[in-house]
Motif scaffolding. Structure first.
Motif, PDB file in Angstrom:
ATOM      1  N   PHE A   1     -11.626   7.875   3.291  1.00 17.15           N
ATOM      2  CA  PHE A   1     -10.905   7.313   4.434  1.00 17.15           C
ATOM      3  C   PHE A   1     -11.859   6.563   5.354  1.00 17.15           C
ATOM      4  O   PHE A   1     -11.433   5.824   6.220  1.00 17.15           O
ATOM      5  N   SER A   2     -13.175   6.754   5.147  1.00 12.01           N
ATOM      6  CA  SER A   2     -14.147   6.047   5.979  1.00 12.01           C
ATOM      7  C   SER A   2     -14.031   4.537   5.810  1.00 12.01           C
ATOM      8  O   SER A   2     -14.431   3.775   6.688  1.00 12.01           O
ATOM      9  N   ALA A   3     -13.459   4.073   4.690  1.00  9.67           N
ATOM     10  CA  ALA A   3     -13.280   2.642   4.450  1.00  9.67           C
ATOM     11  C   ALA A   3     -12.130   2.054   5.272  1.00  9.67           C
ATOM     12  O   ALA A   3     -12.036   0.845   5.422  1.00  9.67           O
ATOM     13  N   LEU A   4     -11.266   2.909   5.800  1.00  8.76           N
ATOM     14  CA  LEU A   4     -10.126   2.426   6.589  1.00  8.76           C
ATOM     15  C   LEU A   4     -10.500   2.286   8.052  1.00  8.76           C
ATOM     16  O   LEU A   4     -11.283   3.070   8.585  1.00  8.76           O
ATOM     17  N   LYS A   5      -9.910   1.305   8.698  1.00  7.07           N
ATOM     18  CA  LYS A   5     -10.124   1.116  10.127  1.00  7.07           C
ATOM     19  C   LYS A   5      -9.376   2.195  10.894  1.00  7.07           C
ATOM     20  O   LYS A   5      -8.325   2.678  10.438  1.00  7.07           O
ATOM     21  N   PRO A   6      -9.875   2.588  12.078  1.00  6.71           N
ATOM     22  CA  PRO A   6      -9.134   3.551  12.903  1.00  6.71           C
ATOM     23  C   PRO A   6      -7.733   3.022  13.218  1.00  6.71           C
ATOM     24  O   PRO A   6      -7.542   1.825  13.410  1.00  6.71           O
ATOM     25  N   GLY A   7      -6.767   3.932  13.231  1.00  7.02           N
ATOM     26  CA  GLY A   7      -5.399   3.542  13.546  1.00  7.02           C
ATOM     27  C   GLY A   7      -4.400   4.494  12.925  1.00  7.02           C
ATOM     28  O   GLY A   7      -4.749   5.565  12.434  1.00  7.02           O
ATOM     29  N   VAL A   8      -3.142   4.089  12.920  1.00  4.15           N
ATOM     30  CA  VAL A   8      -2.041   4.894  12.388  1.00  4.15           C
ATOM     31  C   VAL A   8      -1.698   4.411  10.980  1.00  4.15           C
ATOM     32  O   VAL A   8      -1.596   3.202  10.737  1.00  4.15           O
ATOM     33  N   TYR A   9      -1.514   5.366  10.071  1.00  2.00           N
ATOM     34  CA  TYR A   9      -1.123   5.094   8.689  1.00  2.00           C
ATOM     35  C   TYR A   9       0.016   6.043   8.327  1.00  2.00           C
ATOM     36  O   TYR A   9       0.237   7.048   9.003  1.00  2.00           O
ATOM     37  N   PHE A  10       0.740   5.712   7.262  1.00  2.00           N
ATOM     38  CA  PHE A  10       1.833   6.557   6.801  1.00  2.00           C
ATOM     39  C   PHE A  10       1.553   6.989   5.373  1.00  2.00           C
ATOM     40  O   PHE A  10       1.324   6.165   4.497  1.00  2.00           O
ATOM     41  N   LEU A  11       1.564   8.293   5.170  1.00  2.00           N
ATOM     42  CA  LEU A  11       1.349   8.891   3.865  1.00  2.00           C
ATOM     43  C   LEU A  11       2.724   9.143   3.258  1.00  2.00           C
ATOM     44  O   LEU A  11       3.541   9.866   3.830  1.00  2.00           O
ATOM     45  N   ASN A  12       3.006   8.511   2.123  1.00  2.00           N
ATOM     46  CA  ASN A  12       4.288   8.667   1.432  1.00  2.00           C
ATOM     47  C   ASN A  12       4.048   9.502   0.181  1.00  2.00           C
ATOM     48  O   ASN A  12       3.235   9.122  -0.665  1.00  2.00           O
ATOM     49  N   ILE A  13       4.757  10.604   0.076  1.00  2.00           N
ATOM     50  CA  ILE A  13       4.638  11.486  -1.083  1.00  2.00           C
ATOM     51  C   ILE A  13       5.961  11.406  -1.833  1.00  2.00           C
ATOM     52  O   ILE A  13       6.998  11.821  -1.320  1.00  2.00           O
ATOM     53  N   HIS A  14       5.920  10.825  -3.035  1.00  4.55           N
ATOM     54  CA  HIS A  14       7.108  10.643  -3.869  1.00  4.55           C
ATOM     55  C   HIS A  14       7.071  11.662  -4.996  1.00  4.55           C
ATOM     56  O   HIS A  14       6.140  11.663  -5.803  1.00  4.55           O
ATOM     57  N   ILE A  15       8.078  12.524  -5.053  1.00  2.00           N
ATOM     58  CA  ILE A  15       8.224  13.490  -6.139  1.00  2.00           C
ATOM     59  C   ILE A  15       9.618  13.289  -6.710  1.00  2.00           C
ATOM     60  O   ILE A  15      10.606  13.465  -6.008  1.00  2.00           O
ATOM     61  N   GLY A  16       9.680  12.905  -7.980  1.00  2.00           N
ATOM     62  CA  GLY A  16      10.972  12.598  -8.579  1.00  2.00           C
ATOM     63  C   GLY A  16      11.626  11.449  -7.828  1.00  2.00           C
ATOM     64  O   GLY A  16      11.021  10.412  -7.603  1.00  2.00           O
ATOM     65  N   ASN A  17      12.868  11.657  -7.373  1.00  2.00           N
ATOM     66  CA  ASN A  17      13.597  10.620  -6.629  1.00  2.00           C
ATOM     67  C   ASN A  17      13.537  10.827  -5.126  1.00  2.00           C
ATOM     68  O   ASN A  17      14.265  10.175  -4.387  1.00  2.00           O
ATOM     69  N   SER A  18      12.703  11.752  -4.665  1.00  2.00           N
ATOM     70  CA  SER A  18      12.620  12.061  -3.230  1.00  2.00           C
ATOM     71  C   SER A  18      11.274  11.642  -2.662  1.00  2.00           C
ATOM     72  O   SER A  18      10.270  11.635  -3.361  1.00  2.00           O
ATOM     73  N   THR A  19      11.290  11.308  -1.377  1.00  2.00           N
ATOM     74  CA  THR A  19      10.073  10.863  -0.698  1.00  2.00           C
ATOM     75  C   THR A  19       9.947  11.560   0.642  1.00  2.00           C
ATOM     76  O   THR A  19      10.929  11.708   1.371  1.00  2.00           O
ATOM     77  N   MET A  20       8.730  11.985   0.967  1.00  2.00           N
ATOM     78  CA  MET A  20       8.403  12.530   2.269  1.00  2.00           C
ATOM     79  C   MET A  20       7.371  11.605   2.899  1.00  2.00           C
ATOM     80  O   MET A  20       6.454  11.141   2.218  1.00  2.00           O
ATOM     81  N   VAL A  21       7.513  11.332   4.188  1.00  2.00           N
ATOM     82  CA  VAL A  21       6.574  10.470   4.902  1.00  2.00           C
ATOM     83  C   VAL A  21       5.926  11.278   6.021  1.00  2.00           C
ATOM     84  O   VAL A  21       6.617  11.951   6.787  1.00  2.00           O
ATOM     85  N   LYS A  22       4.592  11.208   6.092  1.00  2.00           N
ATOM     86  CA  LYS A  22       3.840  11.859   7.178  1.00  2.00           C
ATOM     87  C   LYS A  22       2.996  10.799   7.877  1.00  2.00           C
ATOM     88  O   LYS A  22       2.366   9.971   7.234  1.00  2.00           O
ATOM     89  N   LYS A  23       2.975  10.847   9.197  1.00  2.00           N
ATOM     90  CA  LYS A  23       2.136   9.946   9.977  1.00  2.00           C
ATOM     91  C   LYS A  23       0.715  10.517  10.013  1.00  2.00           C
ATOM     92  O   LYS A  23       0.522  11.699  10.299  1.00  2.00           O
ATOM     93  N   ILE A  24      -0.268   9.662   9.715  1.00  2.00           N
ATOM     94  CA  ILE A  24      -1.670  10.049   9.693  1.00  2.00           C
ATOM     95  C   ILE A  24      -2.422   9.174  10.690  1.00  2.00           C
ATOM     96  O   ILE A  24      -2.214   7.958  10.731  1.00  2.00           O
ATOM     97  N   VAL A  25      -3.308   9.772  11.456  1.00  2.00           N
ATOM     98  CA  VAL A  25      -4.156   9.030  12.385  1.00  2.00           C
ATOM     99  C   VAL A  25      -5.567   9.033  11.846  1.00  2.00           C
ATOM    100  O   VAL A  25      -6.139  10.080  11.555  1.00  2.00           O
ATOM    101  N   LYS A  26      -6.132   7.842  11.640  1.00  2.00           N
ATOM    102  CA  LYS A  26      -7.528   7.689  11.211  1.00  2.00           C
ATOM    103  C   LYS A  26      -8.377   7.484  12.450  1.00  2.00           C
ATOM    104  O   LYS A  26      -8.116   6.590  13.236  1.00  2.00           O
ATOM    105  N   GLN A  27      -9.392   8.331  12.645  1.00  2.00           N
ATOM    106  CA  GLN A  27     -10.285   8.216  13.808  1.00  2.00           C
ATOM    107  C   GLN A  27     -11.361   7.204  13.544  1.00  2.00           C
ATOM    108  O   GLN A  27     -11.809   7.015  12.460  1.00  2.00           O
TER     109      GLN A  27
END
Length: 105
Positions: free
Chosen positions: A79-105
């Motif tokens: 994650f050190s390659a990413l700029k600081p800010g807000v990102y969204f982690l999408n976890i797709h299992i089968g036909n369902s998706t969960m989204v989590k907000k991630i903050v990169k410092q």
């Protein structure tokens, strides 16, 4: 799109549509905020296909990980390659998706 992902092991779980809500509620993503490495912890090993994407606030895919099966912990590295800010982690299992907000410092 880089593959920044490793996984480690344990018990198997087959997930039905009715159990998906419980599965998503049991997923832990840490640390958040993140600096270099993000862990995704599942209550049990995921036996089905798993796709993890990281999107920026514009919806652009920054990274994508396709796993035929995932163990109890999936580690997203560099994650050190990413700029600081807000990102969204999408976890797709089968036909369902969960989204989590991630903050990169």
């Amino acid at each position: 799109i880089p593959n920044l992902c490793t996984a480690s092991s344990n018990t198997l779980l087959s997930v039905s549509a009715n159990e998906m809500n419980n599965l998503f509620n049991s997923i832990r993503v840490y640390p958040n905020p993140v600096n270099d490495k993000l862990d995704i912890a599942f209550a049990n090993k995921i036996e089905s296909n798993l796709i993890i994407t990281i999107n920026n606030v514009l919806g652009q895919i920054i990274a994508e990980h396709n796993l035929s099966a995932a163990s109890e912990i999936v580690e997203l590295n560099d994650f050190s390659a990413l700029k600081p800010g807000v990102y969204f982690l999408n976890i797709h299992i089968g036909n369902s998706t969960m989204v989590k907000k991630i903050v990169k410092q």
